[in-house]
Design a protein around this motif. Sequence first.
Motif, short mmCIF file in Angstrom:
data_model
loop_
_atom_site.label_atom_id
_atom_site.label_comp_id
_atom_site.label_asym_id
_atom_site.label_seq_id
_atom_site.Cartn_x
_atom_site.Cartn_y
_atom_site.Cartn_z
N THR A 171 99.99 50.61 15.48
CA THR A 171 98.94 51.27 16.70
C THR A 171 98.52 49.63 17.49
O THR A 171 98.55 48.53 17.21
N SER A 201 104.72 57.30 22.62
CA SER A 201 105.46 57.92 22.21
C SER A 201 106.52 59.41 22.49
O SER A 201 107.77 59.22 21.54
N SER A 202 106.01 59.99 23.28
CA SER A 202 107.09 61.27 23.46
C SER A 202 106.33 61.39 24.92
O SER A 202 105.12 61.15 24.55
N GLY A 358 110.85 57.77 23.83
CA GLY A 358 109.48 57.92 24.73
C GLY A 358 109.16 58.64 25.78
O GLY A 358 109.87 59.45 26.05
N THR A 381 98.00 56.32 17.16
CA THR A 381 99.88 57.13 17.58
C THR A 381 100.40 55.20 17.80
O THR A 381 100.12 54.93 18.36
N THR A 382 101.24 55.50 15.86
CA THR A 382 102.43 54.11 15.89
C THR A 382 102.31 53.49 17.23
O THR A 382 103.67 54.22 17.69
N SER A 383 102.86 52.41 17.85
CA SER A 383 103.25 52.14 18.94
C SER A 383 104.92 52.23 19.11
O SER A 383 105.53 51.94 17.85
N LEU A 384 105.54 52.46 19.95
CA LEU A 384 107.13 51.79 20.18
C LEU A 384 108.14 51.42 19.88
O LEU A 384 107.06 50.20 20.03
#
Length: 563
Positions: A171, A201-202, A358, A381-384
């Motif tokens: 993140t 992420s989306s 994303g 949330t983990t980054s793109l």
Amino acid sequence: MENIARQSVRLCPFMNKTASSLRNVKSLQQSSVSKMAQKCPFMGQAMQKAHLATAAASGAARAVGSASTSTGRGEAAQDMLMTDHATQESKFDYEGLFEHEVRKKRVDKSYRFFNNINRLAKEFPMAHRQEEQDKVTVWCSNDYLALSKNQQVVDVMKKTLDKYGAGAGGTRNIAGHNQHALRLEAEVAALHKKEGALVFSSCFVANDAVISLLGQKLKDLVIFSDELNHASMIVGIKHASTTKHIFKHNDLNHLEELLASYPRSTPKLIAFESVYSMSGSVADIGKICDLAEKYGALTFLDEVHAVGLYGPHGAGVAEHCDFEAHRAAGIASPDYTTVMDRVDMITGTLGKSFGTVGGYVAGSQRLIDWLRSYAPGFIFTTSLPPAVMAGAAEAIRFQRSHLELRQEQQRHTAYVKQGLADLDIPVIPNPSHIVPILIGNPDLARQASDILMDKHRIYVQAINFPTVARGTERLRITPTPGHTNDLSDILLDAVDDVFHTLQLPRVSDWERQGGLLGVGEADYECESNLWTQEQLQLTNDDLQPNVREPIIDQLEVSSGLRL
């Protein structure tokens, strides 16, 4: 029997009352209370079942072991049986539930089968199925401008991947962010001419995170949602856990009626889309902003199916509302308050017209800093990956100065719509780039999709419940700049063959039935296409020179505002 007595005291009101007069529970076995308990319709039956079960367990144990082992197992079985009887519970049939729910989808013909479609970058709109030689033409992709295969975008992604690796490392809250995130958010903010932007992420996550946080933090917030809003917005509204009202699709009279029922001081949010992806209908953003200002509401606009396709620079329908002013100003803002300025927050996707993956939200600096600080969907949330963000930023820059991409997409859409009209094929009327062919039956929609695939090598997915209402099932066609007229002619012949083979209702048939969704309705007034003929005649040279490789300053809010 001691265990039975203990259970009796605990569960049976009669035994509980009787046992209270005795010194201990064990004495129940020698007292007349045990005999009296056997007469109880509940405890008597339990005692009899437990006695039989204990005898059976003891018998089985004697057959395989010693008497001492038998006694131990018999007591264990008795304890287990009494516990099961006391709770009246058995293990839940999880697999049975899953099977039952899926069976319901099969029965109502809404079960979805995902085709194996592998889009070929150098040949798109061609793709292959399981085997590479088994090729089909894709007619339902949301890669509206085909930027996923754009060589400039791909090259940037390759270089970034080689230099920075596959993933972001976690993140942004833990791993930090990077220059790719900073640049992408600056590009998004510049596109929508907002003070700040935040990448998720989306867009599903973005919509859920933003709307739910507003509901959780704004005391007594009331949300007003268009009835055709996307599932991501609906989920966000549910997670907001606050009062909501659903207004009829694009019915501003109904919306105002609902807004007027609350004091102006009550916090309100109007949530809507610009282009509704399954019908192609378009919201009147300016008039919704008028209502928001009149009744003291925030506006939340989802431009997912409009970014890249509308406005001189691809910022969406809000930009298209002031097309000429934005075209003349280029990367700068016009000298008056535009419709896009009036919208409080705009969400969009990187996964459709911008060809990657994303989502994002753009708005004021304070709003973005607040979301960055509080939204769990962003924080945890983990980054793109860096390569994805670099590619998305390049796609936004590229399409900004390539007006012809949007124009070609519009021309090809118009060609297909006119061809279908000439064949009396029912297309739900709309002023956008969506081509929804009305079928009205889930099984027939699936069969139509299968025939197009198996016989004509054309991939168009059937759209059914819950994406659309039952009885309004359809095929959804989305041309791109690569769907030239020769490919469109093949599609038109194929669709005509499908309607003939399955004897599907055409426009004239819907007319005799009174019409549906604007198809065959005598009094339906079709809206003019968003793109005018004058706008379609413009060239890239008519754009402001400042949109070509503009210098865009990094957003301070992306890292956090220092005091």
